[in-house]
Design an enzyme around this catalytic site. Structure first.
Site, mmCIF file in Angstrom:
data_model
loop_
_atom_site.group_PDB
_atom_site.id
_atom_site.type_symbol
_atom_site.label_atom_id
_atom_site.label_comp_id
_atom_site.label_asym_id
_atom_site.label_seq_id
_atom_site.Cartn_x
_atom_site.Cartn_y
_atom_site.Cartn_z
ATOM 1 N N ASP A 249 10.468 -90.291 41.167
ATOM 2 C CA ASP A 249 11.016 -90.127 39.828
ATOM 3 C C ASP A 249 12.384 -90.797 39.787
ATOM 4 O O ASP A 249 12.756 -91.532 40.713
ATOM 5 C CB ASP A 249 11.059 -88.664 39.410
ATOM 6 C CG ASP A 249 12.052 -87.823 40.216
ATOM 7 O OD1 ASP A 249 12.793 -88.386 41.057
ATOM 8 O OD2 ASP A 249 12.098 -86.605 39.993
ATOM 9 N N ARG B 89 13.215 -78.540 31.260
ATOM 10 C CA ARG B 89 14.435 -79.225 31.702
ATOM 11 C C ARG B 89 14.814 -80.291 30.673
ATOM 12 O O ARG B 89 14.119 -81.297 30.533
ATOM 13 C CB ARG B 89 14.241 -79.870 33.076
ATOM 14 C CG ARG B 89 15.475 -80.657 33.527
ATOM 15 C CD ARG B 89 15.500 -80.967 35.014
ATOM 16 N NE ARG B 89 14.493 -81.908 35.440
ATOM 17 C CZ ARG B 89 14.443 -82.467 36.652
ATOM 18 N NH1 ARG B 89 15.377 -82.153 37.549
ATOM 19 N NH2 ARG B 89 13.493 -83.298 36.979
#
Length: 529
Positions: A443, A160
């Site tokens: 996160d 990603r």
């Protein structure tokens, strides 16, 4: 031509291996070809937000109705992406990469985005680690003499890159920073595409933060260009798009269509999706959401979005990937684990019953549970794409139904948001983008929920169920208490080294600003190396 790329940094370990002349030339070509389009799309995002602030209500696009009504399919997934029932995600440090590839998951998504702090050491080191991992030579011996190495049976690797909104200031072309998306994608693709193909796999990506199909079109054009430049056959790149913005939810068909030669699915990026709701409708008092723990996958707008994702993907022959199980098992508290694992099981059973083809976990200890749940439904089948969900009829109104029965805003919710945001930002500023806090993996996406809720609540002057107005004074009071607690628990030296005061400085600027900052990582990026 703007000349060669300038590396605005002292050499880092491995940078000579990654930032070669040929690699930098490839990045320069990407930036020169697509950089201006990216900037135009970011400007279009700003204009769209202004229209929403002024009352525009998003809906399905009239001009793309023929795409939604026509019969077409995306490309067939390659063999090593046919079965994705359990995917593990995490940052790109060597220990994580080794453990995740060895974990027994079907797929490991190596993350340069929300679970990585984008220090230059982390970004360069991550690329080095992936080069070594692709060639099955990545090893690590830690200071306490623990040794980690890759086994024989590895998860399929996906990567990603950072989102279109971010830049990489350590690489400049014509005096301007490069697109972080193009840097992360370009370096991985340049160094590894041919090697992955030789080993029977390919260059596979997760694409974050898209707000519509025109942004997906840009990625598709990048893929076409990159494959042609390196002599890689068209369609070799495969990508899954994270549907983690509310605007993208209205364009899922169109996003798949733009990427149809390269697409293998969509993913329900649940945490960023909640953040997107808050961000896009920040000026709308009827979109004020309750404590974040009450925003579950079963509330109306979340259920509508995931049902539509499954239906859209399966109609187009694509994987519909479920969301993250963020629980981090405790090594000391069996009761915590028992309760949390039951919730994880319920979540995964709901996903597979609804029609998802696979799911995400944040910790290896959750892989067996998730696999058992999906295998109980799928059996030997690699996925359930054949389940078309013709029963689903999702309206624009359903996607925007922010009603949460019995939803409330509490003092505990305010405190949790302050606490989590400070602790996460402190870790991020010291180079750690994936942080276990209270047995949950936090996160950037979860931190975004916390800080955006604080802004939203203060901006709209909400009052908690305990009759406390959520204003600047109240938030500062809680922040002072939480900072004092952390300093007492950690001691003055560890508190200072942990950059908690810097974290609060960033958070207060975000929360008390009259205008909403789109991403916390943009101002925070100025405070890291």
């Amino acid at each position: 031509m703007n000349g060669p790329i300038e590396v605005v940094s002292a050499p880092r370990p491995g940078s000579d291996q990654i930032l070669t002349e040929d690699a930098l030339r490839f990045l320069a070509g990407l930036e020169e070809t697509f950089g201006a389009r990216r900037l135009d799309l970011m400007a279009a995002r700003t204009l769209r937000q202004l229209r929403i602030d002024n009352g525009e209500i998003p809906s399905f696009l009239a001009e793309t109705s023929p795409i939604r009504t026509a019969d077409w399919k995306v490309s067939t997934p390659p063999d090593d992406l046919a079965d994705r029932r359990v995917e593990i995600t995490g940052p790109v440090d060597a220990k994580m990469v080794i453990n995740a590839l060895n974990s027994g998951a079907n797929v490991f998504m190596a993350d340069f985005e929300d679970s990585a702090s984008p220090t230059w050491d982390v970004m360069v080191g991550g690329q080095v680690n992936l080069v070594d991992a692709v060639r099955h030579r990545l090893e690590l011996t830690t200071n306490d003499e623990k040794h980690y190495e890759l086994g024989a049976d590895l998860a399929t690797l996906m990567v990603r890159p950072r989102g279109w909104h971010l830049t990489e200031r350590h690489l400049r072309l014509g005096g301007l920073p490069l697109s972080a998306s193009l840097v992360d994608f370009g370096l991985f693709f340049f160094h590894n595409a041919a090697e992955l193909i030789k080993r029977g796999s390919g260059p596979y990506f997760y694409l974050p933060k898209l707000e519509g199909h025109i942004e997906a079109r840009l990625w598709n054009d990048v893929f076409i260009y990159a494959q042609a430049e390196l002599g890689i056959p068209h369609g070799t790149i495969k990508a899954t798009v994270l549907i983690e913005t509310v605007l993208a939810a209205f364009e899922m068909d169109e996003i798949l269509y733009e990427l149809r030669d390269h697409s293998v699915g969509l993913n329900a990026g649940r945490w960023d999706y909640i953040f997107s709701i808050i961000k896009k409708f920040r000026s709308h008092p009827d979109a004020v959401l309750p404590d974040r723990v009450q925003i579950t996958m079963t509330v109306p707008f979340m259920a509508a979005y995931t049902d539509l994702l499954i239906k859209t993907c399966h109609r187009r022959g694509a994987h519909a990937m479920g969301g993250m199980a963020a629980f981090i098992p405790s090594r000391r508290d069996a009761d915590v684990n028992r309760v949390a694992m039951a919730k994880v099981r319920d979540d995964k059973e709901r996903e597979v019953a609804n029609g998802h083809d696979g799911t995400w976990v944040a910790h290896p200890d959750l892989i067996e549970l998730a696999r058992d749940v999906f295998t109980a439904k799928l059996g030997e089948r690699p996925n359930q794409i054949e389940r078309l969900r013709d029963d689903v009829e999702t309206s624009a109104g359903a996607l925007l139904d922010f009603t949460i029965d019995d939803g409330v805003i509490t003092e505990a919710g305010v405190r949790t948001n302050v606490d989590i945001a400070i602790q996460y930002l402190a870790a991020w500023l010291t180079g750690n983008g994936a942080v276990a806090i209270y047995n949950l993996m936090e996160d950037a996406a979860t931190a975004e929920i916390s800080r955006s809720q604080l802004w939203q609540w203060a901006h709209h002057g909400v009052v908690t169920v305990e009759d406390r107005k959520v204003d600047e004074a109240f938030i500062r009071e809680i922040a002072s208490e939480e900072l004092s607690r952390l300093k007492g628990e950690l001691g003055p030296d560890r508190f200072e080294d942990g950059r908690f005061d810097d974290a609060w400085t960033v958070l207060e600027q975000l929360v008390f600003a009259p205008d909403f900052e789109d991403f916390l990582t943009i101002p925070a990026y100025e405070l890291i190396d």
